[in-house]
Design a protein around this motif. Structure first.
Motif, PDB file in Angstrom:
ATOM      1  N   TRP A  62     -89.351 -21.050  -5.956  1.00  0.00           N
ATOM      2  CA  TRP A  62     -88.787 -21.122  -6.838  1.00  0.00           C
ATOM      3  C   TRP A  62     -89.153 -21.749  -7.961  1.00  0.00           C
ATOM      4  CZ3 TRP A  62     -82.819 -19.458  -8.193  1.00  0.00           C
ATOM      5  CH2 TRP A  62     -82.752 -17.502  -7.281  1.00  0.00           C
ATOM      6  N   GLY A 121     -92.023 -11.044  -5.080  1.00  0.00           N
ATOM      7  CA  GLY A 121     -93.079 -10.660  -3.995  1.00  0.00           C
ATOM      8  C   GLY A 121     -93.591  -9.341  -3.841  1.00  0.00           C
ATOM      9  N   ARG A 122     -92.624  -8.964  -4.167  1.00  0.00           N
ATOM     10  CA  ARG A 122     -93.009  -6.589  -4.473  1.00  0.00           C
ATOM     11  C   ARG A 122     -92.801  -6.582  -5.727  1.00  0.00           C
ATOM     12  NH1 ARG A 122     -95.114  -3.983   0.318  1.00  0.00           N
ATOM     13  NH2 ARG A 122     -95.086  -5.477   1.447  1.00  0.00           N
ATOM     14  N   ARG A 125     -91.949  -2.272  -6.632  1.00  0.00           N
ATOM     15  CA  ARG A 125     -90.590  -2.145  -6.157  1.00  0.00           C
ATOM     16  C   ARG A 125     -89.786  -2.124  -6.614  1.00  0.00           C
ATOM     17  NH1 ARG A 125     -90.676  -4.052   0.604  1.00  0.00           N
ATOM     18  NH2 ARG A 125     -92.331  -3.406   0.983  1.00  0.00           N
ATOM     19  N   ASN A 128     -86.612  -0.153  -6.949  1.00  0.00           N
ATOM     20  CA  ASN A 128     -85.551  -0.702  -5.997  1.00  0.00           C
ATOM     21  C   ASN A 128     -84.587  -1.322  -6.801  1.00  0.00           C
ATOM     22  OD1 ASN A 128     -87.174   0.551  -4.252  1.00  0.00           O
ATOM     23  ND2 ASN A 128     -86.912  -1.112  -2.711  1.00  0.00           N
ATOM     24  N   HIS A 132     -81.502   1.496  -5.349  1.00  0.00           N
ATOM     25  CA  HIS A 132     -80.418   1.057  -4.263  1.00  0.00           C
ATOM     26  C   HIS A 132     -80.031  -0.489  -5.035  1.00  0.00           C
ATOM     27  CE1 HIS A 132     -82.799   2.805  -1.579  1.00  0.00           C
ATOM     28  NE2 HIS A 132     -84.160   2.312  -2.314  1.00  0.00           N
ATOM     29  N   ARG A 134     -77.538  -2.711  -6.017  1.00  0.00           N
ATOM     30  CA  ARG A 134     -76.168  -3.500  -5.540  1.00  0.00           C
ATOM     31  C   ARG A 134     -74.988  -4.348  -7.134  1.00  0.00           C
ATOM     32  NH1 ARG A 134     -75.432  -6.320  -1.538  1.00  0.00           N
ATOM     33  NH2 ARG A 134     -74.382  -5.765  -0.905  1.00  0.00           N
ATOM     34  N   SER A 137     -74.544  -8.151  -6.731  1.00  0.00           N
ATOM     35  CA  SER A 137     -75.475  -9.258  -7.242  1.00  0.00           C
ATOM     36  C   SER A 137     -75.983  -9.928  -9.053  1.00  0.00           C
ATOM     37  CB  SER A 137     -76.902  -8.326  -7.244  1.00  0.00           C
ATOM     38  OG  SER A 137     -78.118  -9.756  -7.153  1.00  0.00           O
ATOM     39  N   PRO A 138     -75.499 -10.811  -8.941  1.00  0.00           N
ATOM     40  CA  PRO A 138     -75.598 -11.324 -10.198  1.00  0.00           C
ATOM     41  C   PRO A 138     -77.189 -10.827 -10.624  1.00  0.00           C
ATOM     42  CG  PRO A 138     -74.970 -13.403  -9.278  1.00  0.00           C
ATOM     43  CD  PRO A 138     -75.049 -11.434  -7.915  1.00  0.00           C
TER      44      PRO A 138
ATOM     45  N   VAL B 118     -75.965 -11.801   1.578  1.00  0.00           N
ATOM     46  CA  VAL B 118     -75.646 -10.131   1.947  1.00  0.00           C
ATOM     47  C   VAL B 118     -75.486  -9.869   0.371  1.00  0.00           C
ATOM     48  CG1 VAL B 118     -74.722  -8.855   2.849  1.00  0.00           C
ATOM     49  CG2 VAL B 118     -75.861  -9.641   3.845  1.00  0.00           C
ATOM     50  N   LYS B 119     -74.262 -10.501  -0.537  1.00  0.00           N
ATOM     51  CA  LYS B 119     -73.564 -10.527  -1.705  1.00  0.00           C
ATOM     52  C   LYS B 119     -74.660 -10.354  -2.549  1.00  0.00           C
ATOM     53  CE  LYS B 119     -69.956 -13.211  -0.725  1.00  0.00           C
ATOM     54  NZ  LYS B 119     -68.551 -15.006  -1.617  1.00  0.00           N
ATOM     55  N   VAL B 120     -75.562 -11.027  -2.523  1.00  0.00           N
ATOM     56  CA  VAL B 120     -76.258 -11.515  -4.069  1.00  0.00           C
ATOM     57  C   VAL B 120     -77.838 -10.194  -3.409  1.00  0.00           C
ATOM     58  CG1 VAL B 120     -76.020 -13.820  -4.143  1.00  0.00           C
ATOM     59  CG2 VAL B 120     -77.601 -13.324  -3.155  1.00  0.00           C
ATOM     60  N   CYS B 121     -78.302  -9.911  -2.934  1.00  0.00           N
ATOM     61  CA  CYS B 121     -79.739  -9.251  -2.353  1.00  0.00           C
ATOM     62  C   CYS B 121     -78.656  -8.332  -3.557  1.00  0.00           C
ATOM     63  CB  CYS B 121     -79.689  -8.795  -1.062  1.00  0.00           C
ATOM     64  SG  CYS B 121     -80.863  -7.397  -1.018  1.00  0.00           S
ATOM     65  N   PRO B 122     -80.113  -7.723  -4.428  1.00  0.00           N
ATOM     66  CA  PRO B 122     -79.733  -7.150  -5.875  1.00  0.00           C
ATOM     67  C   PRO B 122     -80.048  -5.839  -4.825  1.00  0.00           C
ATOM     68  CG  PRO B 122     -82.070  -8.198  -6.559  1.00  0.00           C
ATOM     69  CD  PRO B 122     -81.170  -8.866  -4.629  1.00  0.00           C
ATOM     70  N   VAL B 123     -80.548  -4.732  -3.749  1.00  0.00           N
ATOM     71  CA  VAL B 123     -81.355  -3.896  -3.621  1.00  0.00           C
ATOM     72  C   VAL B 123     -80.356  -3.377  -2.264  1.00  0.00           C
ATOM     73  CG1 VAL B 123     -83.615  -3.945  -5.160  1.00  0.00           C
ATOM     74  CG2 VAL B 123     -83.162  -4.571  -2.617  1.00  0.00           C
ATOM     75  N   LYS B 140     -87.472  -1.832   1.732  1.00  0.00           N
ATOM     76  CA  LYS B 140     -86.263  -2.319   0.825  1.00  0.00           C
ATOM     77  C   LYS B 140     -86.615  -3.740  -0.159  1.00  0.00           C
ATOM     78  CE  LYS B 140     -81.927   0.335   0.674  1.00  0.00           C
ATOM     79  NZ  LYS B 140     -80.645   0.001   1.186  1.00  0.00           N
ATOM     80  N   CYS B 141     -87.387  -4.754   0.471  1.00  0.00           N
ATOM     81  CA  CYS B 141     -87.120  -5.789  -0.581  1.00  0.00           C
ATOM     82  C   CYS B 141     -87.692  -5.973  -1.312  1.00  0.00           C
ATOM     83  CB  CYS B 141     -87.449  -7.045   0.747  1.00  0.00           C
ATOM     84  SG  CYS B 141     -87.366  -9.212  -0.113  1.00  0.00           S
ATOM     85  N   ILE B 142     -87.300  -6.403  -2.607  1.00  0.00           N
ATOM     86  CA  ILE B 142     -88.214  -7.097  -3.210  1.00  0.00           C
ATOM     87  C   ILE B 142     -88.615  -8.196  -3.692  1.00  0.00           C
ATOM     88  CG2 ILE B 142     -86.905  -4.845  -4.734  1.00  0.00           C
ATOM     89  CD1 ILE B 142     -85.586  -7.058  -6.671  1.00  0.00           C
ATOM     90  N   GLY B 143     -88.491  -8.398  -3.048  1.00  0.00           N
ATOM     91  CA  GLY B 143     -89.394 -10.174  -2.935  1.00  0.00           C
ATOM     92  C   GLY B 143     -88.282 -11.297  -4.294  1.00  0.00           C
ATOM     93  N   CYS B 144     -87.288 -11.068  -4.646  1.00  0.00           N
ATOM     94  CA  CYS B 144     -86.709 -11.912  -4.986  1.00  0.00           C
ATOM     95  C   CYS B 144     -86.423 -13.078  -5.066  1.00  0.00           C
ATOM     96  CB  CYS B 144     -85.290 -11.279  -6.308  1.00  0.00           C
ATOM     97  SG  CYS B 144     -84.305 -11.476  -5.789  1.00  0.00           S
ATOM     98  N   ARG B 145     -86.267 -13.421  -3.340  1.00  0.00           N
ATOM     99  CA  ARG B 145     -85.782 -15.074  -2.859  1.00  0.00           C
ATOM    100  C   ARG B 145     -84.391 -15.868  -3.473  1.00  0.00           C
ATOM    101  NH1 ARG B 145     -90.988 -15.114  -4.999  1.00  0.00           N
ATOM    102  NH2 ARG B 145     -90.697 -16.742  -6.508  1.00  0.00           N
ATOM    103  N   PHE B 146     -83.511 -14.956  -3.888  1.00  0.00           N
ATOM    104  CA  PHE B 146     -81.910 -14.526  -3.815  1.00  0.00           C
ATOM    105  C   PHE B 146     -81.362 -15.880  -3.123  1.00  0.00           C
ATOM    106  CE2 PHE B 146     -78.722 -13.499  -7.432  1.00  0.00           C
ATOM    107  CZ  PHE B 146     -78.152 -15.098  -7.596  1.00  0.00           C
TER     108      PHE B 146
END
Lengths: 453, 271
Positions: A62, A121-122, A125, A128, A132, A134, A137-138, B118-123, B140-146
């Motif tokens: 980051w 990166g995407r 999306r 999403n 999707h 969840r 997630s913070p 796994v916990k932090v993945c937003p999607v 599915k990954c949006i590339g936030c790098r969390f």
């Protein structure tokens, strides 16, 4: 001067920039637009080639984008503080500033959302997150909080502006394009300045100013938790959320001071944005600065005393290492100098306070930088491959400028079409004041009468 | 029908509450369907079919120094998944132990039971498969790098640039178990060779180890193998004082280390 004359003069000054802004204003607008346009070109390159055009890599993943995102989130608390918290605490002096503060909030939040999307990166999306999403997630908490706060802030900007929109509708007339006339008419919602409408408006503003505070605090806490929920030195600390809230107040007030100074000069609002406003905001600024400095001290001391785990390596980056320059400059630039400028009577004027504001506005960005980068620079495990230290690339800088220049551009554009100071609110204050004075006078007269008996 | 404004508003409020709060309660209580197996399984509490673990015998690992080669687990990983330098899914590092000793420490993804990534993945792009393996769905990954931020073992990576697929992978059908060709702008990590183990083959890093220092096992059936011998898993862990890396973080890693020559057992090696 009677209240009526004062109001007429106020209306004229407030509406003038909407019809014919100065040359300097146009030049400023154009140069900001150029900066944004260059950034957009670089962004197209980033979309094509991926985030590899930035200086980020697997170690420091980051960079400037997230730094600027955090910065904008901080700035966005300005509106809540100035127009909600001060209003609730029964202050009246802040009403000429409240719209500028609210616009800063809105623009900063839009800037923050923009920086997040740029960092993705995407970006295609993005949806999403809603499809999707969840909730544990913070990041999702942040999406919810920022959007709620943005929506609330825009509403809170709009509602107190309705009487002024009616003013634009009634007074600007043929001097603006028919489309704009139509928009003003539409947005004014048939405001006729009746006592009933006024009463309702006051009520709604009162409710909004209460509702917006938790939303504002939530945004800053949740943004802190994006970092606080990780297991990394410098982020993994319970103080993070309140620390973010305080630093947000701090940078927000500074941004309001800077914006006030700019629009005061650009739109000739010297009469309404007085040295008194600067002083009051200046005191608020250094109060926040001192609390922020205290939080920093409290956090660093507890870490530095124990030097648990990676902490020694981490702290030495600040005290003597790679980031020490920025770290020590921050305390000079953002805490000591502003305090000095405020405390010393000679510099406690508009120029001095504006300088303090500018110092903080710039300094806090660098503070955000040394919040994000050093923590990531520290490897969690001994690694086989030593990556080069993070250095932002030129495209990354330029793309970041989309956010920073775009933020200024949004604010400037807004005040091209809407009055910068709330005409209605100021006139209302005057009416109240004179009503008070006359009631005091009548009480006095009554006493005289009684005494004469 | 005669509805007062107040009761209408209350009704709307209740509907709003039920759509926002109730799902949250579901998710907090661990009933979140999306957290497991990419949304295909119903309950996170369902029993896993397997629980793959790796055991690394530090006594046997010499970083392939003795063979005069680069660590062969890294080499295997690199050749199967085309990893570049600095993004190896398994990393082998010479670290310093107590009393001037040095030893080699392979650091793979721990496939944590309580995985921070796994916990932090937003999607829900990162999820636990049925075998406990942590996988990424690059579609599915949006590339936030969390997830890169969350991982305390630095075993998360990101495809920063567009990569040409190798001729072999160009026609491979993508699946999270064999996530090739690479997709720009998404996160990646060790897949514990899910596509191999399905067919009863050993993961590449374990098969690649010439010393037999790494064992692959299943906690459910309690056996492990390094390709040369089969051992009772839990007994081996108990007899050799097995420890897990950064256990104090509560991530419940699924990689066990067997100490033996001067490791600071259960603690972080000094750099």
């Amino acid at each position: 001067m009677s209240n009526n004359e004062r109001s007429l003069e106020l209306e004229e000054i407030a509406l003038k920039p909407l019809v014919k802004p100065g040359l300097g204003y146009n030049i400023g607008l154009a140069s900001l637009a150029v900066v944004v346009a260059v950034g957009v070109l670089f962004y197209a390159g980033q979309l094509w080639k991926g985030l590899s055009v930035t200086g980020m890599q697997n170690q420091v993943f980051w960079g400037l984008y997230i730094t600027t995102f955090v910065y904008f989130i901080g700035i966005s608390l300005a509106g809540t503080l100035v127009s909600a918290i001060l209003r609730l605490s029964g202050q009246h002096w802040q009403s000429p500033v409240s719209r500028i503060a609210e616009v800063i909030t809105g623009s900063a939040l839009i800037g923050a959302l923009l920086m997040v999307v740029i960092d993705m990166g995407r970006p295609e999306r993005l949806l999403n997150i809603f499809i999707h999403g969840r909730i544990q997630s913070p990041l999702l908490w942040d999406v919810i909080a920022v959007n709620t706060y943005l929506f609330g802030s825009l509403l809170y900007l709009y509602i107190p502006m309705i009487p002024d929109l009616a003013l634009c509708r009634d007074k600007l007339g043929e001097s603006v394009s028919p489309i704009r006339q139509k928009i003003y008419r539409l947005l004014a919602l048939g405001w006729q300045n009746t006592p009933e409408q006024k009463e309702r408006l006051e009520k709604v503003i009162g409710i909004m100013s209460v509702v917006i505070i938790p939303a504002g605090i939530a945004v800053h806490s949740v943004t802190a938790w994006i970092f606080g929920m990780t297991l990394r030195s410098g982020w993994d600390t319970t103080i993070l959320a309140p620390y973010f809230v305080v630093s947000a107040f701090f940078s927000g007030v500074a941004m309001v001071i800077v914006a006030m100074a700019i629009f005061r000069k650009a739109f000739g609002l010297e009469k309404y944005l007085t040295v008194d406003h600067f002083k009051k905001l200046g005191w608020l600024l250094i109060a926040m600065g001192l609390v922020y400095g205290y939080f920093n001290f409290a956090e660093l001391l507890t870490e530095a005393y124990k030097v648990k785990g990676h902490e020694l390596e981490f702290l030495s980056m600040f005290f003597t290492g790679r980031f020490s320059m920025l770290f020590w400059l921050f305390f000079l630039d953002c805490i000591l100098l502003p305090v000095f400028l405020m405390v010393w009577p000679t510099t406690r004027n508009i120029t001095g306070i504006t300088i303090a504001g500018v110092l903080v506005v710039i300094g806090v960005w660098f503070k955000r930088y040394i919040f994000v980068i050093p923590t990531l620079s520290l490897a969690n495990t001994p690694t086989y491959f030593d990556s080069a230290p993070y250095r932002a690339s030129l495209p990354e800088l330029s793309i970041t400028m989309i956010g920073l220049a775009g933020f200024a551009l949004l604010i400037a554009l807004f005040f091209r079409f809407f009055p910068a100071i709330p005409v209605w609110e100021i006139a209302n204050e005057w009416d109240k004041e004179s009503a008070e004075i006359s009631s005091i006078n009548s009480v006095r007269l009554g006493k005289f009468k009684g005494g004469a008996k | 029908m005669n509805i007062s404004r107040r009761s209408l508003l209350r009704g709307i409020g209740l509907i709003g509450l039920s759509t926002t709060v109730l799902p949250v309660i579901d998710k907090i209580s661990g009933l979140d369907s999306k957290a497991v197996a990419g949304g295909t399984k119903n309950s996170g509490k369902e029993k896993l079919t397997k629980q793959w673990v790796r055991i690394i015998d530090l006594k046997k690992c010499d970083g392939c120094e003795g063979l005069g080669m680069e660590p062969q687990c890294m080499a295997a990983d690199r050749s199967v998944y085309h990893r570049l330098e600095g993004e190896e899914w398994i990393d082998v590092k010479k670290v310093h132990g107590e009393g001037d000793s040095t030893y080699w420490m392979p650091i793979p993804c721990m496939h944590c039971e309580n995985a921070p990534c796994v916990k932090v993945c937003p999607v829900g792009a990162t999820y636990h498969s049925e075998t406990g393996t942590v996988l990424v769905d690059n579609r599915k990954c949006i590339g936030c790098r969390f997830c890169l931020a969350a991982c305390p073992y630095d075993r998360r990576f990101f495809y920063w640039e567009k990569r040409d697929a190798s001729p072999k992978d160009a026609f491979a059908e993508y699946s999270p178990e064999f996530p090739l060709p690479p997709r720009m702008g998404t996160a990646n990590k060790c897949v514990l060779c899910e596509s191999f183990t399905k067919d009863g083959k050993l993961p590449a890093c374990i098969g690649g180890c010439p010393r037999g220092a790494m064992y692959f096992g299943d906690l459910e059936t309690d056996v492990a193998t390094n390709g040369q011998e089969v051992v009772p898993l839990k007994k081996m862990l108990a007899e050799h004082n097995a420890y897990r890396y950064k256990e104090e973080l509560g991530t419940k890693p699924r990689v066990y280390y067997l100490p033996g020559h001067g490791q600071e057992q259960g603690r972080e090696p000094r750099e």
